[in-house]
Motif scaffolding. Sequence first.
Motif, PDB file in Angstrom:
ATOM      1  N   ASN A 137      -5.955  15.021  -7.219  1.00  0.00           N
ATOM      2  CA  ASN A 137      -6.170  13.782  -6.472  1.00  0.00           C
ATOM      3  C   ASN A 137      -6.186  14.069  -4.970  1.00  0.00           C
ATOM      4  OD1 ASN A 137      -6.111  12.272  -8.856  1.00  0.00           O
ATOM      5  ND2 ASN A 137      -3.882  12.045  -8.746  1.00  0.00           N
ATOM      6  N   LYS A 138      -7.080  13.399  -4.264  1.00  0.00           N
ATOM      7  CA  LYS A 138      -7.127  13.543  -2.817  1.00  0.00           C
ATOM      8  C   LYS A 138      -5.986  12.758  -2.186  1.00  0.00           C
ATOM      9  CE  LYS A 138     -12.116  14.298  -2.424  1.00  0.00           C
ATOM     10  NZ  LYS A 138     -13.382  13.827  -1.796  1.00  0.00           N
ATOM     11  N   GLY A 139      -5.537  13.229  -1.043  1.00  0.00           N
ATOM     12  CA  GLY A 139      -4.469  12.537  -0.349  1.00  0.00           C
ATOM     13  C   GLY A 139      -4.378  13.009   1.082  1.00  0.00           C
ATOM     14  N   THR A 140      -3.560  12.331   1.866  1.00  0.00           N
ATOM     15  CA  THR A 140      -3.382  12.718   3.273  1.00  0.00           C
ATOM     16  C   THR A 140      -2.121  13.550   3.477  1.00  0.00           C
ATOM     17  OG1 THR A 140      -2.226  10.644   3.770  1.00  0.00           O
ATOM     18  CG2 THR A 140      -4.617  10.662   4.054  1.00  0.00           C
ATOM     19  N   LEU A 141      -1.275  13.644   2.431  1.00  0.00           N
ATOM     20  CA  LEU A 141      -0.068  14.459   2.471  1.00  0.00           C
ATOM     21  C   LEU A 141      -0.034  15.338   1.220  1.00  0.00           C
ATOM     22  CD1 LEU A 141       2.589  11.717   3.399  1.00  0.00           C
ATOM     23  CD2 LEU A 141       1.429  13.266   4.985  1.00  0.00           C
ATOM     24  N   SER A 187      -3.558  13.043  11.722  1.00  0.00           N
ATOM     25  CA  SER A 187      -4.762  12.243  11.981  1.00  0.00           C
ATOM     26  C   SER A 187      -5.307  11.572  10.714  1.00  0.00           C
ATOM     27  CB  SER A 187      -5.857  13.118  12.612  1.00  0.00           C
ATOM     28  OG  SER A 187      -6.177  14.219  11.777  1.00  0.00           O
ATOM     29  N   ALA A 188      -5.330  12.305   9.597  1.00  0.00           N
ATOM     30  CA  ALA A 188      -5.846  11.725   8.349  1.00  0.00           C
ATOM     31  C   ALA A 188      -4.928  10.607   7.855  1.00  0.00           C
ATOM     32  CB  ALA A 188      -5.984  12.812   7.282  1.00  0.00           C
ATOM     33  N   MET A 189      -3.624  10.801   7.961  1.00  0.00           N
ATOM     34  CA  MET A 189      -2.681   9.773   7.533  1.00  0.00           C
ATOM     35  C   MET A 189      -2.792   8.536   8.422  1.00  0.00           C
ATOM     36  SD  MET A 189       1.476   9.950   7.009  1.00  0.00           S
ATOM     37  CE  MET A 189       1.895   9.419   8.687  1.00  0.00           C
ATOM     38  N   GLN A 190      -2.960   8.766   9.722  1.00  0.00           N
ATOM     39  CA  GLN A 190      -3.116   7.643  10.646  1.00  0.00           C
ATOM     40  C   GLN A 190      -4.363   6.829  10.309  1.00  0.00           C
ATOM     41  OE1 GLN A 190      -3.072   9.192  14.634  1.00  0.00           O
ATOM     42  NE2 GLN A 190      -0.912   9.778  14.559  1.00  0.00           N
ATOM     43  N   PRO A 209       1.281  16.992   6.329  1.00  0.00           N
ATOM     44  CA  PRO A 209      -0.098  16.480   6.401  1.00  0.00           C
ATOM     45  C   PRO A 209      -1.121  17.532   6.000  1.00  0.00           C
ATOM     46  CG  PRO A 209       0.779  16.894   8.604  1.00  0.00           C
ATOM     47  CD  PRO A 209       1.921  17.052   7.665  1.00  0.00           C
ATOM     48  N   VAL A 210      -2.200  17.096   5.345  1.00  0.00           N
ATOM     49  CA  VAL A 210      -3.192  18.030   4.790  1.00  0.00           C
ATOM     50  C   VAL A 210      -3.944  18.817   5.855  1.00  0.00           C
ATOM     51  CG1 VAL A 210      -3.541  16.749   2.657  1.00  0.00           C
ATOM     52  CG2 VAL A 210      -4.893  16.158   4.675  1.00  0.00           C
ATOM     53  N   ARG A 229       0.832  -1.191   0.000  1.00  0.00           N
ATOM     54  CA  ARG A 229       0.000   0.000   0.000  1.00  0.00           C
ATOM     55  C   ARG A 229       0.880   1.259   0.000  1.00  0.00           C
ATOM     56  NH1 ARG A 229      -2.979  -2.855  -1.822  1.00  0.00           N
ATOM     57  NH2 ARG A 229      -4.963  -3.684  -1.033  1.00  0.00           N
ATOM     58  N   THR A 230       0.307   2.367  -0.458  1.00  0.00           N
ATOM     59  CA  THR A 230       1.031   3.634  -0.548  1.00  0.00           C
ATOM     60  C   THR A 230       0.250   4.730   0.162  1.00  0.00           C
ATOM     61  OG1 THR A 230       1.917   3.000  -2.719  1.00  0.00           O
ATOM     62  CG2 THR A 230       2.039   5.329  -2.120  1.00  0.00           C
ATOM     63  N   ILE A 231       0.926   5.493   0.994  1.00  0.00           N
ATOM     64  CA  ILE A 231       0.301   6.642   1.644  1.00  0.00           C
ATOM     65  C   ILE A 231      -0.013   7.668   0.560  1.00  0.00           C
ATOM     66  CG2 ILE A 231       0.652   8.510   3.305  1.00  0.00           C
ATOM     67  CD1 ILE A 231       2.477   6.595   4.862  1.00  0.00           C
ATOM     68  N   SER A 232      -1.250   8.120   0.497  1.00  0.00           N
ATOM     69  CA  SER A 232      -1.702   8.956  -0.614  1.00  0.00           C
ATOM     70  C   SER A 232      -1.145  10.382  -0.549  1.00  0.00           C
ATOM     71  CB  SER A 232      -3.229   9.005  -0.651  1.00  0.00           C
ATOM     72  OG  SER A 232      -3.748   9.514   0.560  1.00  0.00           O
TER      73      SER A 232
END
Length: 379
Positions: free
Chosen positions: A339-343, A366-369, A360-361, A330-333
Amino acid sequence: MLDHQAVFRYTDSMLRTLGKILLGFFALLAILIIVIALFIGYKTEKFKKTFEQSSGVDAHTLISRVQTGWDQTPQTTNGWKNVLLLGADEVPGRPEGQDASSVLTDSMIVLSMNLKSGKILQYALPRDLWVDAYKTKINAIYHYGFAQTPEDPTKFVGQVVKEITGVPMHNIVVLKLSTVAEIIDALGGLDIEVKRSFEDVMFPRAGVDVATVRDPKLLYETVNFTQGIEHMSGKRALTYLRSRHSTDEIEGTDEGRIARQKQVIQALMSSLLKKELITNPAKLGKLYAMYARDFEKSFSIEEGAATLRMLMESLGTSESNASNFLLVQRTISIQEKGNKGTLYHPTNLRAFGGQWVYIPVKGDFSAMQKEIQSFYEEK
C-alpha cells in the motif's frame, strides 16, 4: 446582542451532537463552561451564591468575560479553528507527586472545526512518528517542551507540529487521565457496565518507584472486575481503563483496553450531557474550578464565547442548525504490504536508538503535509 436563552438552546443541541464524537470530549467540556457562564446570568441569587462558593469565582465577573469574548474574533486560519489534544498519562513506576515533565503523551489528536460550514475534521499524529530534527519520537516532544519553552511547554509542541504538518495550532490542550478522574468524582461517579469479569495480578501500585523497588509484591497489586453494572469513582474508573495484564483473552489485549477507555469517556460525556447537571450549581462550580485550573490557559472563556458566536452566525441560530455538524475522520497513510503511504516503518532501527518508529517516505514531511492539506480541501 447576546441572547442568553437562544444561546442556551443552541449549545444544548450542539453539545448533544458533539457528544457523539469520542474525542470531542474537550470541545464538549469547553462549551459546557460557556453554557455555565450564560446560564448563571439569569438564575437566582441563591444559585449564583452556591456556584461561587463551589468554584471560587464571582459569577458577575464570569458573565462579563463571556460578554467580552462574544464581541471578539476567534483565532482561525482560513476559517478553520485547530485544536491539538494531547492525551497524557503519568509515567508508570514513578512516585506520586512527580513533576509534570515526566508525563507521557499517549495520543496526539488534531481536531479542526470549520467555523463557516460546521465541518469537523479529526486526525491523529502517530505517537511513534520520528522527528529527525530533534532526534526523538513525537510523543516525547511535550516532555522536551519543559526545557525548550518552560513558560509554556505546549508552545514548543505547537512549533514542532506546525513544522511537520504545515498546520498552525490555535489551542493546545493537555488532558491527563488524573484530570478525568477528578471530573468523574465531581460528577459523583459513573455507572459502568463491565462486559466481562477479569483479573489483573500485575497492576502497578501507585507511588512505587521502579528505579529503587524490585520486589514484585511491592511493585504490583491484584485488581478484579466483575461482569455487570458498577458505580465507579474516578480512581476505580482509571484502574478499569488502565489495566493491561489480565489473562482474559479479550480484556488482556490492547483492543480490550482501548474499548474500556472509550466506554469510560462515553459514559463521562453522557453524564455531562444530563440536564440535571445544569441545575446543580455545586457540581457546576467544581467543574468550572477544574476547567480554570487545567484548561483556561489553553482555551479561555473569551475564546470559547467568540468561537460559539461565529458558529451561530455562520450556521444560523436555530436549534436544528446546531446539529448540522459533519464529522470527518481521516488517517495519515502508512506504506505497508504494497500500500502507498506518506510514512513507513524502517527495518533498520539503529539510527533511531533501536526504537520502533515511523519516518516520512521522502526523507522529509512534504508528502505528509500534502496529504493533510487534502483533508482540509475535501468537499
